[in-house]
Design a protein around this motif. Structure first.
Motif, PDB file in Angstrom:
ATOM      1  N   ASP A   9       0.853  -1.186   0.000  1.00 34.17           N
ATOM      2  CA  ASP A   9       0.000   0.000   0.000  1.00 34.17           C
ATOM      3  C   ASP A   9       0.895   1.243   0.000  1.00 34.17           C
ATOM      4  OD1 ASP A   9      -1.721   2.101   0.498  1.00 34.17           O
ATOM      5  OD2 ASP A   9      -2.897   1.018   1.993  1.00 34.17           O
ATOM      6  N   ARG A  10       1.068   1.833  -1.151  1.00 41.35           N
ATOM      7  CA  ARG A  10       1.952   3.001  -1.266  1.00 41.35           C
ATOM      8  C   ARG A  10       1.403   4.214  -0.514  1.00 41.35           C
ATOM      9  NH1 ARG A  10       3.643   2.569  -7.671  1.00 41.35           N
ATOM     10  NH2 ARG A  10       5.377   1.109  -7.402  1.00 41.35           N
ATOM     11  N   GLN A  11       0.087   4.350  -0.458  1.00 34.01           N
ATOM     12  CA  GLN A  11      -0.485   5.476   0.290  1.00 34.01           C
ATOM     13  C   GLN A  11      -0.169   5.352   1.777  1.00 34.01           C
ATOM     14  OE1 GLN A  11      -4.656   5.811  -0.704  1.00 34.01           O
ATOM     15  NE2 GLN A  11      -4.211   7.038  -2.512  1.00 34.01           N
ATOM     16  N   LEU A  13       2.502   3.938   2.964  1.00 32.63           N
ATOM     17  CA  LEU A  13       3.921   4.275   3.078  1.00 32.63           C
ATOM     18  C   LEU A  13       4.123   5.785   3.072  1.00 32.63           C
ATOM     19  CD1 LEU A  13       6.785   3.186   3.260  1.00 32.63           C
ATOM     20  CD2 LEU A  13       6.777   2.855   0.787  1.00 32.63           C
ATOM     21  N   GLN A  14       3.421   6.477   2.202  1.00 30.24           N
ATOM     22  CA  GLN A  14       3.488   7.944   2.183  1.00 30.24           C
ATOM     23  C   GLN A  14       2.975   8.531   3.494  1.00 30.24           C
ATOM     24  OE1 GLN A  14       1.135   8.646  -1.347  1.00 30.24           O
ATOM     25  NE2 GLN A  14       2.942   8.868  -2.645  1.00 30.24           N
ATOM     26  N   ASP A  44       8.972  -1.424  -5.457  1.00 33.78           N
ATOM     27  CA  ASP A  44       7.583  -1.141  -5.129  1.00 33.78           C
ATOM     28  C   ASP A  44       7.423   0.031  -4.173  1.00 33.78           C
ATOM     29  OD1 ASP A  44       6.827  -3.303  -6.695  1.00 33.78           O
ATOM     30  OD2 ASP A  44       6.868  -4.703  -5.010  1.00 33.78           O
ATOM     31  N   CYS A  45       8.506   0.414  -3.495  1.00 37.50           N
ATOM     32  CA  CYS A  45       8.390   1.404  -2.419  1.00 37.50           C
ATOM     33  C   CYS A  45       8.947   2.783  -2.741  1.00 37.50           C
ATOM     34  CB  CYS A  45       9.096   0.877  -1.164  1.00 37.50           C
ATOM     35  SG  CYS A  45       8.248  -0.523  -0.390  1.00 37.50           S
ATOM     36  N   ASP A  47       8.813   5.008  -5.142  1.00 40.37           N
ATOM     37  CA  ASP A  47       7.941   6.084  -5.608  1.00 40.37           C
ATOM     38  C   ASP A  47       7.176   6.717  -4.454  1.00 40.37           C
ATOM     39  OD1 ASP A  47       8.644   6.090  -8.260  1.00 40.37           O
ATOM     40  OD2 ASP A  47       7.018   4.764  -8.895  1.00 40.37           O
ATOM     41  N   ALA A  48       6.774   5.906  -3.494  1.00 36.60           N
ATOM     42  CA  ALA A  48       6.040   6.422  -2.339  1.00 36.60           C
ATOM     43  C   ALA A  48       6.950   7.186  -1.377  1.00 36.60           C
ATOM     44  CB  ALA A  48       5.350   5.275  -1.611  1.00 36.60           C
ATOM     45  N   TYR A 215       7.218   1.333   7.453  1.00 33.74           N
ATOM     46  CA  TYR A 215       6.501   0.209   6.872  1.00 33.74           C
ATOM     47  C   TYR A 215       5.279  -0.198   7.698  1.00 33.74           C
ATOM     48  CZ  TYR A 215      10.849   0.434   4.400  1.00 33.74           C
ATOM     49  OH  TYR A 215      11.917   0.899   3.665  1.00 33.74           O
ATOM     50  N   VAL A 233       1.914  -1.208   5.792  1.00 37.64           N
ATOM     51  CA  VAL A 233       2.128  -1.063   4.354  1.00 37.64           C
ATOM     52  C   VAL A 233       1.895  -2.394   3.643  1.00 37.64           C
ATOM     53  CG1 VAL A 233       3.862  -0.531   2.586  1.00 37.64           C
ATOM     54  CG2 VAL A 233       3.689   0.874   4.668  1.00 37.64           C
ATOM     55  N   ILE A 355       0.661  -3.969  -6.181  1.00 38.69           N
ATOM     56  CA  ILE A 355       0.653  -2.617  -5.616  1.00 38.69           C
ATOM     57  C   ILE A 355      -0.793  -2.169  -5.444  1.00 38.69           C
ATOM     58  CG2 ILE A 355       1.378  -0.227  -5.962  1.00 38.69           C
ATOM     59  CD1 ILE A 355       3.638  -2.238  -5.520  1.00 38.69           C
TER      60      ILE A 355
END
Length: 356
Positions: A9-11, A13-14, A44-45, A47-48, A215, A233, A355
């Motif tokens: 879940d990139r959101q 992580l952000q 996978d991480c 970009d976030a 994470y 995450v 993702i």
């Protein structure tokens, strides 16, 4: 097709990165992405984490993977280089080094003109009681002052041995760190990992180094991610592939360690230690189905586990959450007699990755 799946879940992580910034608004953030982003997958991480100030990795190979993905933030090799022939690669990719023994200092000085010209910081590691890496207080001041005199931009760095607990060594480590910081001023400073970011607001200084909190797992044994306002995450799932009915007195799995006390319905789930799901539990363990906790029974095998679904409605193909927002990885780890870090890092490549 087997449906063991890791969702990232990139959101979330952000969100966790922003949580670090809320807690340490005056410090720059060095996001720790070593060990394949704590098992979450570098690709996978990143970009976030693009709003981070820098990245931290354990070795040159991990740093080069970040550069190959076209991220230009500073990267710190937290164990430094392992040989002199790594230094040209460090310079070619603008990497920053931790130095923790004299040979590394010598290698650095041998390349000082190029290193200083690139305005790269050198992180000088204090061994204040962790007793893994670093210079003792009796020697580190001379090292720092030598590097400063040569024109290096130094960061005093330290790692707590017990930031997650009340321990007498914490005060001793802090006292050493502050003494060196004062005696070697002006110097940048960094000593806070995830636990210390929460615990020592007054010690954030110039850089904080969040790892596990990014994470969505907890650095504390007695505080979960909900207490810390973090979001998991990773969500790790599998599916039910068989349903069995057994009677009182019948056993389940290898070693026949579980004996049914009454008639039961078992679901077999396509997950096991071949996927990185832990085997040796020291306390009762469970999974989650539609928000309901369901007990794992018998031994975990390489490819399968059995769960007690006697009192719930399930079908073939029903999704089972092994850990994630509902079944926290830290709780699974506690039942396994370990910590969430280990379970996240030791996942195999067999589960599919998606993702969110």
């Amino acid at each position: 097709m087997r449906q063991a799946t890791v969702y990232i879940d990139r959101q979330a992580l952000q969100y966790n990165l922003n949580r670090v910034k809320q807690l340490a608004p005056q410090a720059k953030v060095v996001s720790m992405v070593k060990a394949n982003a704590y098992g979450h997958g570098i690709k996978d991480c990143l970009d976030a984490l693009k709003q981070t100030d820098a990245f931290g990795v354990a070795c040159l190979q991990e740093a080069l993977e970040i550069r190959e993905l076209d991220f230009e933030q500073p990267i710190t090799l937290i164990e430094g280089v392992f040989s002199l022939d790594e230094m040209p690669i460090v310079l070619a990719h603008n990497l920053e080094l931790v130095v923790h023994h004299q040979q590394q200092v010598d290698w650095l000085i041998a390349h000082q003109d190029a290193y200083i010209a690139k305005n790269l910081k050198v992180w000088v590691k204090l061994n204040s009681g962790m007793n893994r890496l670093g210079f003792k207080i009796t020697e580190i001041k001379a090292v720092i002052k030598q590097l400063q005199a040569l024109g290096f931009n130094c960061v005093l760095a330290m790692h707590f041995a017990n930031a997650d607990a009340e321990h007498a060594l914490n005060d001793a480590q802090i006292a050493q760190f502050l003494e060196i910081k004062q005696d070697c001023a002006p110097i940048l400073a960094s000593c806070c990992n995830s636990a210390a970011i929460y615990k020592y607001l007054e010690l954030h200084f110039d850089y904080v180094r969040p790892g596990i909190m990014l994470y969505g797992a907890s650095p504390f044994a007695d505080r979960d991610v909900h207490d810390l306002d973090l979001k998991p995450v990773m969500r790790f799932t599998a599916e039910i592939i068989a349903l069995n009915s057994i009677q009182a007195g019948e056993s389940v799995g290898y070693g026949s360690t579980f004996i049914a006390e009454q008639a039961m319905t078992l679901a077999i789930v396509s997950i096991g230690y071949g996927d990185g799901y832990p085997r040796a539990f020291v306390a009762p363990n469970s999974v989650v189905i539609d928000g309901q906790f369901v007990a794992v029974v018998g031994r975990v095998a390489m490819d399968m586990i059995a769960i007690d679904v006697t009192n719930i409605k399930v079908d073939l193909g029903t999704e089972v959450e092994l850990w994630g927002p509902n079944r926290l990885v830290d709780d699974v780890a506690s039942a396994n007699g370990t910590i969430g870090y280990e379970l996240l890092c030791r996942l195999s490549n067999r589960p599919k990755r998606k993702i969110v």
